[in-house]
Design an enzyme around this catalytic site. Sequence first.
Site, PDB file in Angstrom:
ATOM      1  N   SER A   8       0.860  -1.177   0.000  1.00 31.20           N
ATOM      2  CA  SER A   8       0.000   0.000   0.000  1.00 31.20           C
ATOM      3  C   SER A   8       0.895   1.226   0.000  1.00 31.20           C
ATOM      4  O   SER A   8       2.008   1.186   0.534  1.00 31.20           O
ATOM      5  CB  SER A   8      -0.894  -0.015   1.236  1.00 31.20           C
ATOM      6  OG  SER A   8      -1.859   0.997   1.153  1.00 31.20           O
ATOM      7  N   CYS A   9       0.422   2.286  -0.591  1.00 29.14           N
ATOM      8  CA  CYS A   9       1.176   3.538  -0.581  1.00 29.14           C
ATOM      9  C   CYS A   9       0.211   4.689  -0.302  1.00 29.14           C
ATOM     10  O   CYS A   9      -0.997   4.522  -0.423  1.00 29.14           O
ATOM     11  CB  CYS A   9       1.927   3.746  -1.899  1.00 29.14           C
ATOM     12  SG  CYS A   9       0.894   4.085  -3.327  1.00 29.14           S
ATOM     13  N   PRO A  10       0.736   5.839   0.063  1.00 33.41           N
ATOM     14  CA  PRO A  10      -0.151   6.954   0.429  1.00 33.41           C
ATOM     15  C   PRO A  10      -1.177   7.330  -0.640  1.00 33.41           C
ATOM     16  O   PRO A  10      -2.320   7.634  -0.318  1.00 33.41           O
ATOM     17  CB  PRO A  10       0.816   8.097   0.712  1.00 33.41           C
ATOM     18  CG  PRO A  10       2.052   7.410   1.182  1.00 33.41           C
ATOM     19  CD  PRO A  10       2.131   6.155   0.344  1.00 33.41           C
ATOM     20  N   GLY A  12      -2.097   5.241  -3.134  1.00 33.52           N
ATOM     21  CA  GLY A  12      -2.851   4.047  -3.493  1.00 33.52           C
ATOM     22  C   GLY A  12      -2.883   3.746  -4.970  1.00 33.52           C
ATOM     23  O   GLY A  12      -3.770   3.050  -5.447  1.00 33.52           O
TER      24      GLY A  12
END
Length: 103
Positions: A8-10, A12
């Site tokens: 997941s990343c900030p 998305g």
Amino acid sequence: MKILAVTSCPSGVAHTYMAAEALENAAKEKGWDVKVETQGSYGIENRIELEEIRDADFVLLTKDIAIKEEGRFTGKPIIRVGVADAVKKATQIVEQIEKKLKK
């Protein structure tokens, strides 16, 4: 060996899926069974089921933002990495997991 990962990343978007692909490829190169759940802009995709968690040797979680439903991995060996590292250094991360499991 069976490993699970959640990426997941900030934002998305790109890094979530790039990390998933890089980790899958690096684990498969070792001949490992791997499943990666993505928690991106489309929500949870490729959801990891409780049976898969029970059978897993190791869990890798990206640490840039909170992982949804993280409690389901309690009791499993876990490593946390930045999503950018998962994209750029997947082979080294897989080697790190292998070293941890040999201890």
